[in-house]
Design a protein around this motif. Sequence first.
Motif, PDB file in Angstrom:
ATOM      1  N   ASP A  51     -79.261  83.313  12.400  1.00  0.00           N
ATOM      2  CA  ASP A  51     -78.589  82.133  12.942  1.00  0.00           C
ATOM      3  C   ASP A  51     -77.220  82.474  13.521  1.00  0.00           C
ATOM      4  OD1 ASP A  51     -80.729  80.580  12.205  1.00  0.00           O
ATOM      5  OD2 ASP A  51     -79.829  79.916  10.312  1.00  0.00           O
ATOM      6  N   ALA A  52     -76.479  83.352  12.836  1.00  0.00           N
ATOM      7  CA  ALA A  52     -75.111  83.645  13.258  1.00  0.00           C
ATOM      8  C   ALA A  52     -75.053  84.489  14.524  1.00  0.00           C
ATOM      9  CB  ALA A  52     -74.356  84.356  12.130  1.00  0.00           C
ATOM     10  N   LEU A  53     -75.930  85.496  14.632  1.00  0.00           N
ATOM     11  CA  LEU A  53     -75.868  86.428  15.759  1.00  0.00           C
ATOM     12  C   LEU A  53     -76.979  86.210  16.783  1.00  0.00           C
ATOM     13  CD1 LEU A  53     -74.894  89.770  13.955  1.00  0.00           C
ATOM     14  CD2 LEU A  53     -73.426  87.990  14.904  1.00  0.00           C
ATOM     15  N   LYS A  54     -77.806  85.181  16.571  1.00  0.00           N
ATOM     16  CA  LYS A  54     -78.859  84.810  17.531  1.00  0.00           C
ATOM     17  C   LYS A  54     -79.873  85.942  17.741  1.00  0.00           C
ATOM     18  CE  LYS A  54     -76.547  81.036  17.932  1.00  0.00           C
ATOM     19  NZ  LYS A  54     -76.977  79.866  17.116  1.00  0.00           N
ATOM     20  N   PHE A  55     -80.295  86.557  16.641  1.00  0.00           N
ATOM     21  CA  PHE A  55     -81.357  87.550  16.721  1.00  0.00           C
ATOM     22  C   PHE A  55     -82.683  86.862  17.003  1.00  0.00           C
ATOM     23  CE2 PHE A  55     -78.618  90.571  14.449  1.00  0.00           C
ATOM     24  CZ  PHE A  55     -79.049  91.785  14.970  1.00  0.00           C
ATOM     25  N   SER A  56     -83.534  87.534  17.761  1.00  0.00           N
ATOM     26  CA  SER A  56     -84.921  87.095  17.825  1.00  0.00           C
ATOM     27  C   SER A  56     -85.617  87.583  16.553  1.00  0.00           C
ATOM     28  CB  SER A  56     -85.620  87.691  19.055  1.00  0.00           C
ATOM     29  OG  SER A  56     -85.752  89.107  18.916  1.00  0.00           O
ATOM     30  N   THR A  57     -86.773  87.024  16.252  1.00  0.00           N
ATOM     31  CA  THR A  57     -87.481  87.407  15.030  1.00  0.00           C
ATOM     32  C   THR A  57     -87.866  88.879  15.044  1.00  0.00           C
ATOM     33  OG1 THR A  57     -88.366  85.165  14.825  1.00  0.00           O
ATOM     34  CG2 THR A  57     -89.467  86.908  13.575  1.00  0.00           C
ATOM     35  N   THR A  58     -88.319  89.362  16.200  1.00  0.00           N
ATOM     36  CA  THR A  58     -88.707  90.776  16.300  1.00  0.00           C
ATOM     37  C   THR A  58     -87.508  91.692  16.095  1.00  0.00           C
ATOM     38  OG1 THR A  58     -90.472  90.204  17.849  1.00  0.00           O
ATOM     39  CG2 THR A  58     -89.788  92.514  17.756  1.00  0.00           C
ATOM     40  N   ASP A  59     -86.409  91.400  16.755  1.00  0.00           N
ATOM     41  CA  ASP A  59     -85.228  92.247  16.637  1.00  0.00           C
ATOM     42  C   ASP A  59     -84.642  92.216  15.224  1.00  0.00           C
ATOM     43  OD1 ASP A  59     -85.413  92.954  19.274  1.00  0.00           O
ATOM     44  OD2 ASP A  59     -83.954  91.483  19.983  1.00  0.00           O
ATOM     45  N   LEU A  60     -84.839  91.109  14.525  1.00  0.00           N
ATOM     46  CA  LEU A  60     -84.280  90.990  13.177  1.00  0.00           C
ATOM     47  C   LEU A  60     -84.865  92.039  12.240  1.00  0.00           C
ATOM     48  CD1 LEU A  60     -82.318  89.136  11.574  1.00  0.00           C
ATOM     49  CD2 LEU A  60     -84.340  87.856  10.832  1.00  0.00           C
ATOM     50  N   THR A  61     -86.106  92.451  12.493  1.00  0.00           N
ATOM     51  CA  THR A  61     -86.738  93.476  11.668  1.00  0.00           C
ATOM     52  C   THR A  61     -85.915  94.758  11.639  1.00  0.00           C
ATOM     53  OG1 THR A  61     -88.896  92.597  12.301  1.00  0.00           O
ATOM     54  CG2 THR A  61     -88.870  94.790  11.306  1.00  0.00           C
ATOM     55  N   TRP A  62     -85.261  95.052  12.742  1.00  0.00           N
ATOM     56  CA  TRP A  62     -84.537  96.313  12.849  1.00  0.00           C
ATOM     57  C   TRP A  62     -83.215  96.299  12.099  1.00  0.00           C
ATOM     58  CZ3 TRP A  62     -87.049 100.434  14.146  1.00  0.00           C
ATOM     59  CH2 TRP A  62     -88.202 100.294  14.927  1.00  0.00           C
ATOM     60  N   VAL A  63     -82.765  95.151  11.615  1.00  0.00           N
ATOM     61  CA  VAL A  63     -81.576  95.129  10.765  1.00  0.00           C
ATOM     62  C   VAL A  63     -81.844  95.933   9.495  1.00  0.00           C
ATOM     63  CG1 VAL A  63     -80.006  93.661   9.437  1.00  0.00           C
ATOM     64  CG2 VAL A  63     -80.805  92.910  11.679  1.00  0.00           C
ATOM     65  N   VAL A  64     -83.076  95.880   8.998  1.00  0.00           N
ATOM     66  CA  VAL A  64     -83.474  96.685   7.838  1.00  0.00           C
ATOM     67  C   VAL A  64     -83.934  98.071   8.275  1.00  0.00           C
ATOM     68  CG1 VAL A  64     -85.077  96.849   5.902  1.00  0.00           C
ATOM     69  CG2 VAL A  64     -84.096  94.633   6.519  1.00  0.00           C
ATOM     70  N   SER A  65     -84.807  98.133   9.262  1.00  0.00           N
ATOM     71  CA  SER A  65     -85.436  99.397   9.638  1.00  0.00           C
ATOM     72  C   SER A  65     -84.458 100.403  10.237  1.00  0.00           C
ATOM     73  CB  SER A  65     -86.578  99.135  10.624  1.00  0.00           C
ATOM     74  OG  SER A  65     -87.582  98.342  10.047  1.00  0.00           O
ATOM     75  N   SER A  66     -83.461  99.935  10.993  1.00  0.00           N
ATOM     76  CA  SER A  66     -82.514 100.872  11.601  1.00  0.00           C
ATOM     77  C   SER A  66     -81.756 101.657  10.541  1.00  0.00           C
ATOM     78  CB  SER A  66     -81.538 100.127  12.512  1.00  0.00           C
ATOM     79  OG  SER A  66     -80.814  99.145  11.784  1.00  0.00           O
ATOM     80  N   TYR A  67     -81.518 101.020   9.388  1.00  0.00           N
ATOM     81  CA  TYR A  67     -80.827 101.710   8.293  1.00  0.00           C
ATOM     82  C   TYR A  67     -81.759 102.685   7.574  1.00  0.00           C
ATOM     83  CZ  TYR A  67     -78.508 102.485   3.821  1.00  0.00           C
ATOM     84  OH  TYR A  67     -77.944 103.072   2.714  1.00  0.00           O
ATOM     85  N   THR A  68     -82.936 102.198   7.165  1.00  0.00           N
ATOM     86  CA  THR A  68     -83.814 103.041   6.360  1.00  0.00           C
ATOM     87  C   THR A  68     -84.360 104.229   7.150  1.00  0.00           C
ATOM     88  OG1 THR A  68     -85.677 101.568   6.859  1.00  0.00           O
ATOM     89  CG2 THR A  68     -84.472 101.177   4.809  1.00  0.00           C
ATOM     90  N   LEU A  69     -84.640 104.026   8.435  1.00  0.00           N
ATOM     91  CA  LEU A  69     -85.164 105.122   9.242  1.00  0.00           C
ATOM     92  C   LEU A  69     -84.113 106.206   9.455  1.00  0.00           C
ATOM     93  CD1 LEU A  69     -87.336 103.331  11.937  1.00  0.00           C
ATOM     94  CD2 LEU A  69     -88.112 104.939  10.190  1.00  0.00           C
ATOM     95  N   THR A  70     -82.895 105.803   9.794  1.00  0.00           N
ATOM     96  CA  THR A  70     -81.839 106.786   9.993  1.00  0.00           C
ATOM     97  C   THR A  70     -81.503 107.487   8.687  1.00  0.00           C
ATOM     98  OG1 THR A  70     -80.928 105.291  11.658  1.00  0.00           O
ATOM     99  CG2 THR A  70     -79.567 107.157  11.014  1.00  0.00           C
ATOM    100  N   PHE A  71     -81.429 106.710   7.634  1.00  0.00           N
ATOM    101  CA  PHE A  71     -81.135 107.246   6.316  1.00  0.00           C
ATOM    102  C   PHE A  71     -82.187 108.279   5.910  1.00  0.00           C
ATOM    103  CE2 PHE A  71     -80.694 105.940   1.560  1.00  0.00           C
ATOM    104  CZ  PHE A  71     -79.996 107.103   1.304  1.00  0.00           C
ATOM    105  N   GLY A  72     -83.463 107.873   5.949  1.00  0.00           N
ATOM    106  CA  GLY A  72     -84.519 108.787   5.546  1.00  0.00           C
ATOM    107  C   GLY A  72     -84.674 109.977   6.467  1.00  0.00           C
ATOM    108  N   GLY A  73     -84.497 109.757   7.768  1.00  0.00           N
ATOM    109  CA  GLY A  73     -84.701 110.835   8.726  1.00  0.00           C
ATOM    110  C   GLY A  73     -83.651 111.926   8.671  1.00  0.00           C
ATOM    111  N   LEU A  74     -82.422 111.586   8.292  1.00  0.00           N
ATOM    112  CA  LEU A  74     -81.333 112.565   8.297  1.00  0.00           C
ATOM    113  C   LEU A  74     -80.960 113.056   6.896  1.00  0.00           C
ATOM    114  CD1 LEU A  74     -78.977 111.008  11.008  1.00  0.00           C
ATOM    115  CD2 LEU A  74     -80.687 112.803  11.279  1.00  0.00           C
ATOM    116  N   LEU A  75     -81.661 112.595   5.870  1.00  0.00           N
ATOM    117  CA  LEU A  75     -81.345 113.028   4.507  1.00  0.00           C
ATOM    118  C   LEU A  75     -81.445 114.543   4.353  1.00  0.00           C
ATOM    119  CD1 LEU A  75     -83.018 110.365   2.190  1.00  0.00           C
ATOM    120  CD2 LEU A  75     -80.653 111.121   2.091  1.00  0.00           C
ATOM    121  N   LEU A  76     -82.456 115.138   4.967  1.00  0.00           N
ATOM    122  CA  LEU A  76     -82.656 116.575   4.814  1.00  0.00           C
ATOM    123  C   LEU A  76     -81.497 117.355   5.424  1.00  0.00           C
ATOM    124  CD1 LEU A  76     -86.446 116.636   5.734  1.00  0.00           C
ATOM    125  CD2 LEU A  76     -85.414 116.526   3.469  1.00  0.00           C
TER     126      LEU A  76
END
Length: 515
Positions: A51-76
Amino acid sequence: MTTSQLIQDQKPGAARRQGRPGIALAVIAACQLMVVLDATIVNIALPHIQDALKFSTTDLTWVVSSYTLTFGGLLLLGGRAGDILGRRRVFMTGILLFTFASLLGGLAQEPWQLLAARVLQGVGGAIASPTSLALITTTFPEGPERNRAFGVFAAVSAGGGAIGLLAGGMLTEWLDWRWVLFVNVPIGVLIAVLTPLYINESERHTGRFDIAGAMTSTLGMASLVYGFIRAADEGWRDSLTIGSFVAAVPLLLAFAFIESRAKEPITPLRMFADRNRSGTYVIMLSLAAAMFGMFFYIVLFVQNVLEYSPIEAGLAFLPVTVVIAIGAGLSQRFLPVLGPKPFMLTGSALVVVGLAWQALISADSSYVGGVLGPMLLFGFGMGLNFVTLTITAVSGVAQHEAGAASGLLNAMQQVGGSLGLSILTTVFGSASKDEAEKQVAQFMAEASPEQKAQFAETQQLPAPWGHEVLTQGISMGFVAAAAMGVLALATAWFVIKVRKSDLEALSGTAGPVAG
């Protein structure tokens, strides 16, 4: 004090206040908790963020995924950086970067600003998290003391997701969604201040950074996850869905090729030569996939079907944190006596039963009748597994590869969670679409003209019908999650082989576990 002791205390890398292992462990555990809970703390706040930033439903998924993917991908790569540059130095760098990114995310005014901050958080977390686990091997002597420290670390890692949901609910309801990010700032600053006081610097090792390996693994997994998420919305025949899967294959194959040829890979493939260690990685990947799905779908159910407020939704997960801690404590206490396999088998079996029970959820289910019981079984099983997997996978690794080994273990958890959630989302989407067609037909047959006109305008089914669609998707998602739990159970049964020397090692009387 002897002259040699005085010289040691005056080394630049030495902590100024020694003899406080409890404080050192608290600093390390606080870092891990902050990094792990950020994978879930935003979940309950997502409607407010949208509601605050006017995300679409699809883009909202990446609020979680952008963190976990970068986190997991660069851990090594983060683990290797600690080995080469010094673990305390890299640990502090990761904490400061994570803290700065959290501040930027809380201040975001546009969707892209929040997503960029979440990616930067993932980078900071990937630097700090594997180094924090490796610092335990530097700070605590091998044996019971180190195992206790590993137990605390593993319990924090296991309970961090549930704690994040609770904290997210409280902060969102009592303050504002931005505080799910702002809360990291004072904690991160405190950790950065205490680290040089109570944690020693590790010995630095010469080496190179495997940038190519890190990039191909991260991009390959991101492409794979995007393909599953895209398939949930657009179907398997969509050109971007197919293109994502096609791109993931050469990227992941290139990663394996690079690691097999690199002189200093971020993922030394020889670590997989030991069947016990390889088995723990598979079990971690499978259980994390199921765990992320459990948190995500139960959040949907309690907020959308049971109509819980953010704080009520967060409190609904508090029992999970308690039973995870109980399970972790029991495994930590009896692991030296029984060895790892009984805990892996029992824990994985409880996870499967809990997820299968949750697959029976319906629109008429209550919290006590349909959520609490299976969630307690699931959480207790996860608690039994996390300590066991952590000690088995990390113990026995050469000192100069401790960062890479801990990074690989953490990567299995984060990448498994991202990949598992994307797969479950595909199952959820397919089941929801099929159920939606049935419910729309039933609604149109029973609705009044006014209800039909409202549906034509909003394209949203009223609550009774909409709840049926949602719970059918959730139910099928849990069926898929239970299958992931079965994979973990089968791996524990057929792959994990415990020797007498392993049991002795767990009590600190012999060599390292699973070496």
